[in-house]
Design a protein around this motif. Structure first.
Motif, short mmCIF file in Angstrom:
data_model
loop_
_atom_site.label_atom_id
_atom_site.label_comp_id
_atom_site.label_asym_id
_atom_site.label_seq_id
_atom_site.Cartn_x
_atom_site.Cartn_y
_atom_site.Cartn_z
N ILE A 95 18.22 -4.94 18.88
CA ILE A 95 18.70 -6.05 18.05
C ILE A 95 20.21 -5.89 17.88
CG2 ILE A 95 18.56 -7.09 15.75
CD1 ILE A 95 15.56 -6.21 15.87
N LEU A 98 22.07 -4.91 14.57
CA LEU A 98 21.71 -3.69 13.85
C LEU A 98 22.25 -2.47 14.59
CD1 LEU A 98 17.99 -4.47 12.92
CD2 LEU A 98 20.02 -4.75 11.51
N ASP A 102 19.26 1.50 12.39
CA ASP A 102 18.42 0.38 11.94
C ASP A 102 17.51 -0.13 13.05
OD1 ASP A 102 19.16 0.29 9.30
OD2 ASP A 102 20.84 -1.08 9.63
N VAL A 106 13.21 -0.31 12.82
CA VAL A 106 12.43 -1.55 12.76
C VAL A 106 10.90 -1.31 12.72
CG1 VAL A 106 11.86 -3.68 14.00
CG2 VAL A 106 14.25 -3.02 13.69
N PRO A 107 10.33 -0.62 13.68
CA PRO A 107 8.86 -0.48 13.62
C PRO A 107 8.40 0.35 12.41
CG PRO A 107 9.77 0.85 15.40
CD PRO A 107 10.89 0.02 14.88
N LEU A 108 9.27 1.28 11.99
CA LEU A 108 8.88 2.14 10.86
C LEU A 108 8.78 1.34 9.57
CD1 LEU A 108 11.06 5.28 11.68
CD2 LEU A 108 8.71 4.77 12.37
N ARG A 109 9.64 0.32 9.46
CA ARG A 109 9.58 -0.55 8.29
C ARG A 109 8.22 -1.22 8.21
NH1 ARG A 109 13.89 -1.22 4.40
NH2 ARG A 109 15.70 -0.26 5.38
N TYR A 110 7.76 -1.73 9.36
CA TYR A 110 6.48 -2.45 9.35
C TYR A 110 5.33 -1.49 9.08
CZ TYR A 110 9.43 -6.00 11.39
OH TYR A 110 10.44 -6.88 11.61
N ARG A 111 5.59 -0.22 9.40
CA ARG A 111 4.55 0.78 9.20
C ARG A 111 4.41 1.11 7.72
NH1 ARG A 111 3.42 4.17 13.36
NH2 ARG A 111 1.66 5.56 12.95
N ARG A 118 11.16 7.79 7.01
CA ARG A 118 11.77 7.01 8.09
C ARG A 118 13.01 7.70 8.60
NH1 ARG A 118 11.58 2.59 4.43
NH2 ARG A 118 13.81 2.34 4.75
N ARG A 154 13.06 4.28 19.74
CA ARG A 154 12.39 3.32 18.87
C ARG A 154 10.89 3.31 19.15
NH1 ARG A 154 14.28 -2.75 19.40
NH2 ARG A 154 13.23 -2.51 21.40
#
Lengths: 243, 410, 437
Positions: A95, A98, A102, A106-111, A118, A154
């Motif tokens: 992205i 970012l 960052d 990204v995937p860790l946030r959704y996790r 994180r 990532r």
């Protein structure tokens, strides 16, 4: 780990019906490194999308890590992607707005991990791909190879059981491609299952098993010995396809 | 399952700072829009409140008209008496009288009243209505203290006559203005001075009657003087039974015109019409401001929709990647809503400052009143809401992006 | 090259019809709203008699109450007393002078078909017409002798001539006014000064009066007071003459003073007059006499209403929002074209050429928005006309100046809005967009 039986995917337009995959069968065991090759239009990308739960299919059975995914809804599929699958794309798909930190985040946030968890994972994964010192850089400040390493970091950050790579070296020159391949092999040696789609037969030789797809079907399976791989060459020209 | 971490406030904010211009433009738009809307609503409320003030009379069922004699043999005094008798006798008419000025019409007569005689003392301004003993019934006024006029109290006033009748009736507001320390009941019987030193006695107090000038700060200061005027033109004020106004207006006009050919009958107008004319500019202002607010909100909302749609298109690949990496549709939706919320927040904070600034300017240079503080949080909430609604469409389209986009190379 | 850019602009506009339409709409709304209010303010503050507005002076002398000024802060009274109006007129110290007042009386047309009606009348002296450049359709104004001799002569507005005489040349004909026989000496052309500068007391945008008659007929016929009458002192007796002799103000005076020294001389004359009156026991206040030229007087009387100013401010801010909107949308649009711009740069287009290309596109959008905005402003003015009624009749028309201003405003504002996005788009490096992302 991944089990597809008679998976069929049909694209319909008003005039024609195209069978992108028909009765596709594949079984990937835990810890395997499988390459999928085939000519353009053979169904490689469709396979990849279905295997990665990015697209649904019309018929057949697909078990991922023992779970039948056929009738999962969008949210369940999203969670499964997030938890079990790591993606590596040909054009990296970082992205641009970012920084590296960052991006890996990204995937860790959704996790739903907490902040310190994180941070720990991001730092470790960036360390692993050798970019820990560039955490605050933007993707545009990196070379292609470095960008793909970030993408790999990532993909690994969520500690997935299963990595799906789509022509990961397609946009890289040979030297960078080689180092990315080496990284993937190291990851595989640690126990992560990898399925890599490529149209380049020379890359396929690096894997433990190669599946050749033609007209939406598995038409040939080659088992490759773990002996010394041939050097990878003449891949860089593939970039021209994407202008 | 909701994790705070999946709200991505930090990353959204950091991504925004790398793409400042778009965000700043929206924030500025929101700020100026809020500034205009809140100030417009303020003006609107002010005007609406002004217009809602009660004139004290039975506006819905009242009208008036004037008669101007020109014939050489025209006898005002006789004609006025005959006219009033005829009008009062009409079925449907509650009462009628002659009056020198019409409340809230814009034109009238004012005088100063003072509690001590002498030119050196300042008077309290009041509207003067010259009326007869039918006034309470005709104007629908309530006598709250003292006594009403009797027929014998009423005199004829000549054109250039300077003196005043001995007794007057005043409004409660005027009584309280003249004697701030006393209750209005106690002002009955008090002597006031008109024209510096001419004494008049307060005979009674009425509850409420507005002056002709709605922009006047002492709008409710009015006095009733018991006299009928013999000026070049006489105005009759007529109160009808509910629902009979429309039929009686032309009937009275026709009757007066037919009864005497030596005069011009003109200026037939209902009180409702008078109110509309008086407050026409305020009405116009309200309509204009409403139009401005609606179009402005629409423009801002469309701007947000346009930019958000564009951003969604531009970020399709990114959205697909996020989806591939495990973002659910809800997280994508939330991402765009949250992004807009953050931008709007900057906008409304700046907007609050601008709003107060514009209000201060309007107060200082154009005589507006100060803003109610609560309009600002309401304005902020409104713009937040407008932003969220505007971004909802593009955000839903973003959420519907297929994750398979991520594997497409071009 | 310009044609090529124009074609490219049209292509680009057609490729993004919704985005383009949004931009045109935003500019149109902004221009429409601000042009509507600018026009109202422009007409309100316009100079009704530009050729001599700086030679015409409104006369004020302070004859008011010793205890308080006529208006805070220490303003002289807005009008003159009968005594002062007549004295100052009689002195004839200015190149031209006119005293006046309003009244109303019943007109009985000579024809039996036309009904008597109540007419609004301006009482004035003969130089009213040449001084204010009032155009005549038939005949002309009365002579100074008619003023002095209190002759029953009348000048009709075109509208009342139409009403009373069916539009014929009525010079020499007679009509009954306030019960007396009057002779028509002149009929005016249509004349609607906006603002009605010579008397703004009862509304700056009302229509001029129906009839004009010599000033002194006020006394002769004992005509009632029109406009505002204010007294700080009660008249000394109950007669009409007593009222005229009183300190009540109801009369206006204008003088024509071509040069600055004339003005100074006239002011000195006024001060001298005030001192004479002080000697007679009048003018109890300190000397406070004033000459205001037309535009100063309009300013003093606040002819531009606060509402109009508020609307002007709000609509200019509205325009700002619309322009911010346009900047955002243009930015979006141009950044969507970055690949094309990169390609053009690679092929050899200079940054300047690309800049022009996009400026042409921006200008197209701006002009379209401007024209649409003009249409909206026209509708807006119609709306204002219907909302405000007769007050706005003279305030809601677009003249050629306004049309040009609207187009210029839209062009300038859209180009200003387009500069940054254009600059951003053109600063793309030639190579950056050629690789796939």
């Amino acid at each position: 780990m991944l089990n597809m039986q008679n998976v069929t995917k049909i694209f319909r337009t008003d005039l024609v019906e195209t069978r992108a995959l028909s009765d596709f069968n594949l079984h990937v065991k835990e810890g395997e490194f499988v390459t999928v090759t085939g000519p353009s239009g053979s169904g490689k990308t469709t396979f990849l999308n279905i295997a990665g739960l990015l697209e649904s299919f019309d018929d057949g059975v697909y078990d991922l890590d023992g779970e039948n995914v056929r009738h999962l809804n969008d949210t369940q599929r999203s969670r499964l992607r997030n938890e079990k699958i790591g993606f590596i794309f040909q054009s990296f798909n970082l992205i641009p707005d970012l920084d590296l930190f960052d991006n890996v985040d990204v995937p860790l946030r959704y996790r739903g991990f907490n902040g310190s968890e994180r941070k720990r994972r991001i730092e470790r994964c960036l360390e692993l791909v050798g970019l820990a010192n560039r955490m605050k850089h933007l993707p545009a400040q990196l070379s292609g190879g470095q960008q793909q390493r970030v993408a790999i970091a990532r993909a690994l950050a969520g500690e997935p059981r299963f990595l799906l790579a789509d022509e990961p070296t397609g946009n890289l020159d040979s030297k960078m491609a080689h180092s990315v391949m080496q990284l993937l092999k190291d990851i595989n040696d640690e126990g992560t299952t990898i399925v890599m789609v490529t149209h380049d037969p020379s890359l396929a030789r690096e894997a433990k098993r190669n599946i050749f797809v033609k007209d939406g079907k598995v038409s040939d399976v080659t088992h490759i010995s773990a002996s010394a791989p041939e050097p990878i060459a003449s891949i860089s020209a593939s970039g021209a396809r994407h202008v | 399952m909701l994790h705070l971490s999946s709200w991505e406030i930090g990353p959204i904010f950091r991504a925004m700072t790398r793409n400042k211009v778009g965000a700043v433009l929206i924030a500025l738009q929101v700020a100026v829009t809020m500034c205009i809307i809140v100030n417009a609503v303020h003006i609107l409320m002010e005007r609406t409140m002004q217009m809602a003030r009660d004139s004290g009379i039975d506006e819905a069922n009242s009208f008036y008209l004037s008669s101007t004699g020109f014939a050489d043999d025209f006898n005002d005094q006789v004609v006025i008496q005959t006219d009033l008798d005829a009008i009062r006798a009409l079925p449907g008419v509650i009462d009628a009288m002659q009056i020198n000025a019409i409340p809230i019409s814009g034109g009238g007569w004012s005088m100063g009243l003072q509690t001590q005689p002498g030119a050196e003392f300042e008077g309290v301004g009041t509207a003067v209505y010259m009326v007869d003993d039918h006034v309470l019934n005709t104007l629908d006024l309530e006598l709250i203290a003292g006594e009403a006029f009797k027929p014998s109290d009423i005199r004829w006033r000549q054109r250039s006559q300077r003196d005043w009748p001995a007794e007057i009736i005043i409004t409660r507001a005027l009584a309280e203005n003249l004697f701030p320390e006393q209750s209005y009941q106690d002002t009955v019987g008090k002597t006031l001075y008109i024209n510096d030193d001419e004494p008049v006695i307060v005979k009674g107090i009425i509850d409420k009657l507005q002056a002709p000038w709605v922009g006047w700060e002492r709008l409710e200061n009015a006095m009733l003087s018991p006299e009928q005027t013999l000026f070049s033109s006489s105005t009759y004020f007529i109160r009808t039974e509910p629902g009979r106004l429309d039929e009686l207006m032309p009937a009275v006009e026709q009757m007066l015109a037919d009864s005497n050919k030596g005069r011009v009958v003109r200026g037939l107008r209902s009180m409702q019409e008078t109110r509309d004319r008086t407050y026409r500019r305020d009405q116009a202002m309200i309509k204009i401001l409403t139009t401005v607010m609606i179009t402005l909100t629409l423009v801002t909302a469309l701007g947000i929709v346009g930019l958000a749609s564009f951003n969604v298109n531009r970020r399709r690949k990114q959205i697909g990647t996020r989806r591939a990496l495990g973002a659910s549709q809800v997280s994508v939706l939330r991402y765009f809503m949250l992004e807009n919320f953050l931008i709007s927040s900057m906008g409304v904070i700046l907007g609050a400052v601008l709003t107060v600034g514009l209000n201060i300017y309007l107060v200082q240079s154009l005589g507006l009143t100060k803003l109610h503080w609560w309009l600002i949080p309401v304005g902020m909430l409104t713009l937040w809401l407008v932003g969220q609604l505007a971004v909802l469409g593009p955000a839903r389209r973003a959420a519907a992006t297929s994750p398979a986009i991520a594997t497409r190379t071009v | 090259m310009f044609n090529y850019y124009l074609r490219l602009a049209l292509l680009s506009i057609r490729r993004n019809p919704i985005l383009s339409a949004l931009m045109v709409a935003a500019i149109a709304l902004g221009i429409g709203a601000s042009m509507t209010t600018i026009t109202v303010n422009y007409l309100m503050s316009s100079n009704p008699i530009p050729q001599k507005s700086d030679q015409l002076y409104y006369v004020q002398v302070d004859s008011w109450d010793p205890n308080e000024p006529a208006e805070e802060p220490n303003e002289p009274p807005e009008q003159l007393t009968w005594t002062d109006a007549n004295n100052l007129y009689a002195a004839q110290k200015a190149q031209r002078q006119v005293i006046m007042a309003t009244t109303a009386a019943v007109v009985e047309p000579p024809s039996q078909d036309a009904k008597p009606f109540n007419a609004y009348i301006r009482l004035t002296t003969n130089e009213f017409f040449p001084m204010f450049d009032v155009p005549f359709l038939y005949g002309g104004h009365w002579q100074a002798s008619a003023d002095k001799g209190r002759e029953q002569v009348v000048v009709l507005s075109r509208k009342s001539n139409d009403k009373i005489f069916g539009g014929e040349n009525s010079v020499g004909r007679s009509l009954r006014l306030a019960g007396r026989q009057f002779t028509v000496v002149g009929v005016l052309e249509s004349w609607y000064p906006a603002p009605k500068f010579y008397d703004v007391g009862t509304g700056a945008f009302e229509e001029p009066e129906d009839l004009y008659i010599p000033f002194l007929l006020k006394e002769e016929l004992q005509l009632p007071n029109g406009g505002n009458t204010n007294c700080w002192k009660t008249p000394e007796d109950d007669s009409f003459a007593g009222f005229l002799r009183s300190e009540c103000i109801n009369y206006q005076m204008w003088v024509e003073l071509p040069e600055e020294q004339d003005k100074q001389a006239y002011l000195a004359f006024l001060n001298n007059y005030a001192n004479e009156q002080k000697a007679l026991g009048r003018f109890p206040r300190p000397l406070n006499n004033r000459l205001s030229d037309v535009m100063q007087w309009m300013e003093n009387r606040q002819v531009v209403t606060d509402d109009a100013r508020v609307m002007l401010w709000l609509s200019l801010m509205f325009l700002v929002v619309c322009l911010l909107n346009t900047v955002g949308l243009l930015l979006a649009k141009f950044s969507g074209k970055s690949a094309e711009i990169g390609l053009r740069r690679a092929i050899g287009a200079s940054r300047q050429a690309l800049f022009y290309q996009h400026l042409v596109e921006t200008a197209c959008i701006g002009l379209t928005g401007g024209i649409a905005g003009l249409a909206l402003a026209y509708l807006g003015l119609l709306g204002i006309g219907s909302l405000y009624g007769s007050f706005a009749d003279n305030l809601s028309s677009l003249d050629i100046n306004m049309v040009l201003l609207a187009l210029l405003l839209s062009l300038i504002s859209s180009i200003a809005a387009g500069l940054y996005p254009t600059w951003r788009a053109c600063s793309i490096a030639p190579a950056s967009q050629l690789k796939s992302q």
